[in-house]
Design a protein around this motif. Structure first.
Motif, PDB file in Angstrom:
ATOM      1  N   GLU A  40      66.466  96.700  82.855  1.00  0.00           N
ATOM      2  CA  GLU A  40      65.301  96.491  81.993  1.00  0.00           C
ATOM      3  C   GLU A  40      64.372  95.431  82.586  1.00  0.00           C
ATOM      4  O   GLU A  40      63.137  95.576  82.544  1.00  0.00           O
ATOM      5  CB  GLU A  40      65.762  96.070  80.597  1.00  0.00           C
ATOM      6  CG  GLU A  40      66.533  97.153  79.854  1.00  0.00           C
ATOM      7  CD  GLU A  40      67.151  96.667  78.550  1.00  0.00           C
ATOM      8  OE1 GLU A  40      67.482  97.498  77.697  1.00  0.00           O
ATOM      9  OE2 GLU A  40      67.304  95.421  78.408  1.00  0.00           O
ATOM     10  N   HIS A  41      64.963  94.379  83.149  1.00  0.00           N
ATOM     11  CA  HIS A  41      64.179  93.312  83.784  1.00  0.00           C
ATOM     12  C   HIS A  41      63.423  93.852  84.993  1.00  0.00           C
ATOM     13  O   HIS A  41      62.255  93.508  85.217  1.00  0.00           O
ATOM     14  CB  HIS A  41      65.120  92.183  84.188  1.00  0.00           C
ATOM     15  CG  HIS A  41      64.438  91.002  84.803  1.00  0.00           C
ATOM     16  ND1 HIS A  41      63.540  90.201  84.124  1.00  0.00           N
ATOM     17  CD2 HIS A  41      64.531  90.469  86.063  1.00  0.00           C
ATOM     18  CE1 HIS A  41      63.120  89.239  84.915  1.00  0.00           C
ATOM     19  NE2 HIS A  41      63.689  89.383  86.098  1.00  0.00           N
ATOM     20  N   GLU A  83      60.392  95.882  83.810  1.00  0.00           N
ATOM     21  CA  GLU A  83      59.332  95.028  83.269  1.00  0.00           C
ATOM     22  C   GLU A  83      58.605  94.261  84.360  1.00  0.00           C
ATOM     23  O   GLU A  83      57.360  94.190  84.369  1.00  0.00           O
ATOM     24  CB  GLU A  83      59.946  94.056  82.258  1.00  0.00           C
ATOM     25  CG  GLU A  83      58.937  93.118  81.626  1.00  0.00           C
ATOM     26  CD  GLU A  83      59.577  92.123  80.682  1.00  0.00           C
ATOM     27  OE1 GLU A  83      58.880  91.223  80.189  1.00  0.00           O
ATOM     28  OE2 GLU A  83      60.804  92.229  80.435  1.00  0.00           O
ATOM     29  N   CYS A  84      59.350  93.694  85.296  1.00  0.00           N
ATOM     30  CA  CYS A  84      58.729  92.846  86.328  1.00  0.00           C
ATOM     31  C   CYS A  84      57.913  93.651  87.328  1.00  0.00           C
ATOM     32  O   CYS A  84      56.924  93.151  87.877  1.00  0.00           O
ATOM     33  CB  CYS A  84      59.813  92.057  87.070  1.00  0.00           C
ATOM     34  SG  CYS A  84      60.605  90.788  86.081  1.00  0.00           S
ATOM     35  N   HIS A 116      56.666  96.820  86.767  1.00  0.00           N
ATOM     36  CA  HIS A 116      55.787  97.791  86.111  1.00  0.00           C
ATOM     37  C   HIS A 116      56.090  99.227  86.568  1.00  0.00           C
ATOM     38  O   HIS A 116      55.180  99.983  86.938  1.00  0.00           O
ATOM     39  CB  HIS A 116      54.319  97.453  86.392  1.00  0.00           C
ATOM     40  CG  HIS A 116      53.971  96.028  86.112  1.00  0.00           C
ATOM     41  ND1 HIS A 116      53.916  95.503  84.831  1.00  0.00           N
ATOM     42  CD2 HIS A 116      53.679  94.981  86.955  1.00  0.00           C
ATOM     43  CE1 HIS A 116      53.582  94.216  84.889  1.00  0.00           C
ATOM     44  NE2 HIS A 116      53.443  93.876  86.159  1.00  0.00           N
ATOM     45  N   ASP A 137      56.569 102.855  86.162  1.00  0.00           N
ATOM     46  CA  ASP A 137      56.107 103.827  85.169  1.00  0.00           C
ATOM     47  C   ASP A 137      56.949 105.095  85.281  1.00  0.00           C
ATOM     48  O   ASP A 137      56.697 105.957  86.129  1.00  0.00           O
ATOM     49  CB  ASP A 137      54.627 104.144  85.403  1.00  0.00           C
ATOM     50  CG  ASP A 137      54.056 105.055  84.327  1.00  0.00           C
ATOM     51  OD1 ASP A 137      54.787 105.366  83.364  1.00  0.00           O
ATOM     52  OD2 ASP A 137      52.890 105.467  84.458  1.00  0.00           O
TER      53      ASP A 137
END
Length: 565
Positions: free
Chosen positions: A232-233, A236-237, A239, A241
Motif C-alpha cells: 500500500e505504501h 501511494e508513494c 502513484h 495507477d
C-alpha cells in the motif's frame, strides 16, 4: 478466417475473444498488425531478416491478431531459443497494445529460470525504492555466513515467484478455459507473487522469528502483514495507477488477500475472502497455499538448516537487540525510529535492510560498542559452541521456554564420578534453540490435502491414501529438536554443558543427544573388525591377482555363512 479463443491462448496469457480476421497489408510503420494474415506476418519477418523463423510462424498459423500476444515461452515452445528469441521479441514489442510508453515489457536474465518476461505493471512496481530494498535483504538470513553460495536476495526470489505464478495460472487458463480465468486474474496473481515478500526485515526470517519476538514479545507480528502495508505504501508513494492496466479496487483487494491469507471469520463455513468468490478459490493457492503448503513460493525457496547457521542467527539477533535503543532510522515526517518500531512506519521500514549489520560494525558510537563486538566476533568466527542436539517428543515447547530450559540444564545434577561436576555454570552460559521440522503443515500430512488426476479420468480429482502408495511412509510429519550452545568456548565448559544436557534428555525421555552414548541394545549390528579386515584383504588380493571381484565377494559371502553355522 476464424480464430478460436483457445488457440489464441496458446500464444498469450490474456484471454482474447473470438474474432474474424481478413487479409491485410504489411505496414509495420503503423504499429497496427491486427489486419495481417498469416502470410503478412511471414512477410514482415522475412523483411526484417528472420526468414528462418518466419516458416515456424506459418506452421503455427500466427496471424496479425495473435502477433502482439506472442511471448518468450511461446517462442521457446516453437523451438526458437537463446539470442534469436530475444531479437524476435524485441522486434514484436512495437505491436504491444497494452504497454504504456514509460513502462514496457522487460526481460530479466534469471539465474534459475533463464530469460523471463514481466508485464509493464510488474516492471513499474519493481522500479520503486520499496521493491528495490529487497536487493539488500538476504533470502536465507545468516546462512551466508556458513554457506558461501547462499548469497541470493529477496529481490531475485520475488522475480522467480512472480514468473512461476504467471506460468502456473497461465497454464490453467490455456488448458482449462472452463475455469473462466481472466486477464485481470492472471495479472493479480503475478503481482501477488512479486510483492509477497515486501515486508521482510533485515536477514529475512531472523528478523520476524527471532528479533521481533524477543524485543517485542507482546506484538504478534507477521512479515505477511508488513508486506501488505508496504504494498500500500509503494502504491501511494509512487502513484501507481492500477486502473490504467485494467485493475479495479476489488483486484487490489484480491492481491492483498493472496499475500496476507484469509481473514478470520466467526463461522468456519463463511468464505474468508472478498477479492474473488468461491468459484476462483484455486487462485488463492498459487502464491501462498493455505490448504497444503505446496505453492510457487516453496518451489523457488531452498531451505538450509545447519547448526552454524542458527549460531550466526543468534549472534546477529543479540547484536540487533543491544543496538536497538541507539540505532535509529529516518521515518515519517523526519522522525527517528528504532528498528523495533520501524514495523509500524513503512517510511522507516523501507530504509531497514541488512545494511544495519555494517552500520553497527562501522559505527564509532560508544553505545553501540557491545553490539559491534558481537559482530566482530562473527567475522572472526568466534561463535558459540554447538554442544549437542536432541529430538523432543513433547512438542509443547515454545520460544518463551528457552530461558527455563537453559536453567533446568544448568541445574541438572550429574553423577558424582563425572569429571565435569566441578565446572561452574550459570544459565546465561547456555543458549537453547527450538528447531521445528515439518512438511509445511505442522503435524498434518500435506498429501492428504492434495488431489490427484488419473490418466483414465483426467477430469476427476481424487485423494491417494497412504496405503495405496507404500506401507513405509512416515506416521509423523513434524519433529521438534533442541539445540544447545555454550557461550564459553573452552573444552571443559562445553563438556560440562554436554554432561548436564545428556542427563536432562535422559530424565525426560528425549532422544540421545548427538555425540552421546547409546544403549547397547539399540546399537546396530556391525561386522566384526576381523571379518572386515578379511573382506578388504580378499578383495585386494583378487584385484592384484586378476581374479574377478564378484567371484571374490561370492567366496567371502560363502565363508561368512559357514562361520554363522
Amino acid at each position: 478466417m476464424a480464430v478460436n479463443s483457445r488457440k489464441r491462448a496458446r500464444y498469450s496469457e490474456v484471454h482474447s475473444p473470438e474474432l474474424t480476421l481478413s487479409q491485410g497489408s504489411v505496414d509495420d510503420e503503423t504499429l497496427d498488425c491486427s489486419e495481417w494474415s498469416c502470410d503478412g506476418v511471414v512477410s514482415f519477418l522475412q523483411k526484417h531478416g528472420h526468414a528462418d523463423v518466419a516458416e515456424k510462424f506459418r506452421d503455427e498459423e500466427i496471424d496479425g491478431e495473435l502477433l502482439p500476444d506472442v511471448q518468450l515461452p511461446t517462442l521457446h515452445n516453437m523451438g526458437i531459443r537463446s539470442g534469436k528469441s530475444l531479437k524476435i521479441l524485441q522486434l514484436l514489442r512495437r505491436f504491444r497494445r497494452d504497454a504504456p510508453l514509460e513502462h514496457s515489457y522487460k526481460i530479466f536474465n534469471d539465474p534459475i529460470h533463464g530469460h523471463i518476461e514481466l508485464d509493464p505493471l510488474c516492471v513499474q512496481i519493481i522500479d520503486t525504492p520499496q521493491f528495490q530494498r529487497l536487493r539488500y535483504i538476504k533470502q536465507l538470513g545468516g546462512c551466508y555466513f556458513v554457506f558461501p553460495g547462499a548469497s541470493h536476495n529477496r529481490f531475485e526470489h520475488s522475480l522467480g515467484v512472480c514468473f512461476l505464478a504467471g506460468r502456473l495460472v497461465g497454464t490453467l487458463h490455456k488448458r482449462q478455459p472452463e475455469l473462466g480465468i481472466t486477464e485481470q486474474d492472471i495479472l493479480c496473481v503475478k503481482i501477488a507473487g512479486l510483492c509477497h515478500d515486501l515486508g521482510h526485515g533485515p536477514f529475512s526470517h531472523m528478523f520476524d522469528s527471532m528479533f521481533i519476538p524477543r524485543i517485542r514479545p507482546d506484538r504478534n507480528w507477521r512479515h505477511e502483514d508488513a508486506s501488505v502495508q508496504m504494498f500500500e505504501h509503494l502504491i501511494e508513494c509512487n502513484h501507481v495507477d492500477f486502473k490504467k492496466y485494467g485493475l479495479n479496487d476489488l483486484d487490489l483487494e484480491f492481491i492483498k488477500e493472496q499475500i496476507a491469507g484469509p481473514r478470520p471469520t466467526t463461522n468456519p463455513d463463511d468464505w474468508p475472502y472478498k477479492g474473488r468468490d468461491k468459484s476462483k478459490a484455486f487462485l488463492y493457492e498459487i502464491v501462498a497455499n493455505k490448504r497444503n503448503g505446496i505453492d510457487v513460493d516453496k518451489w523457488v525457496v531452498v531451505l538450509c538448516t545447519f547448526a552454524g547457521t542458527y549460531n550466526c542467527w543468534f549472534r546477529i539477533t543479540e547484536a540487533l537487540i543491544k543496538a536497538n535503543d541507539y540505532l535509529f532510522v529516518p521515518g515519517k515526517d523526519g522522525q527517528k525510529v528504532k528498528m523495533s518500531d520501524a514495523i509500524e512506519d513503512m517510511e522507516a521500514y523501507t530504509k531497514l535492510t541488512d545494511y544495519v549489520f555494517h552500520q553497527i560494525l562501522l559505527s564509532d558510537n560508544e553505545n553501540l560498542q557491545e553490539a559491534k563486538e558481537i559482530l566482530q566476533k562473527i567475522e572472526r568466527r568466534e561463535l558459540y559452541r554447538c554442544v549437542a542436539e536432541c529430538q523432543v517428543y513433547d512438542r509443547t515447547f515454545s520460544e518463551k521456554d528457552r530461558v527455563r530450559v537453559a536453567e533446568q540444564i544448568v541445574n541438572t545434577a550429574v553423577p558424582v564420578d563425572d569429571d565435569n561436576q566441578e565446572v561452574e555454570l550459570v544459565p546465561d552460559d547456555v543458549v537453547v534453540d527450538f528447531v521445528k521440522f515439518d512438511y509445511g503443515m505442522g503435524k498434518k500430512d500435506p498429501i492428504e490435502s492434495v488431489r490427484f488426476y488419473m490418466k483414465n479420468h483426467p477430469d476427476r480429482a481424487v485423494n491417494v491414501r497412504k496405503e495405496q502408495v507404500s506401507q513405509m511412509l512416515p506416521r509423523e510429519f513434524a519433529e521438534l529438536h533442541i539445540r544447545v550452545y555454550s557461550r564459553k568456548r573452552d573444552k571443559s565448559s562445553c563438556d560440562a554443558v554436554f554432561s548436564r544436557f545428556e542427563k536432562w534428555c535422559k530424565d525426560r525421555g528425549c532422544s540421545v543427544p548427538k555425540g552421546g552414548d547409546i544403549d547397547p541394545e539399540l546399537t546396530p549390528y556391525k561386522t566384526p573388525v576381523k571379518l572386515r579386515s578379511e573382506s578388504h584383504s580378499s578383495l585386494l588380493s583378487a584385484a592384484t591377482a586378476g581374479t574377478s571381484i564378484q567371484h571374490a565377494k561370492k567366496s567371502l559371502f560363502s565363508s561368512t555363512e559357514n562361520r554363522g553355522k
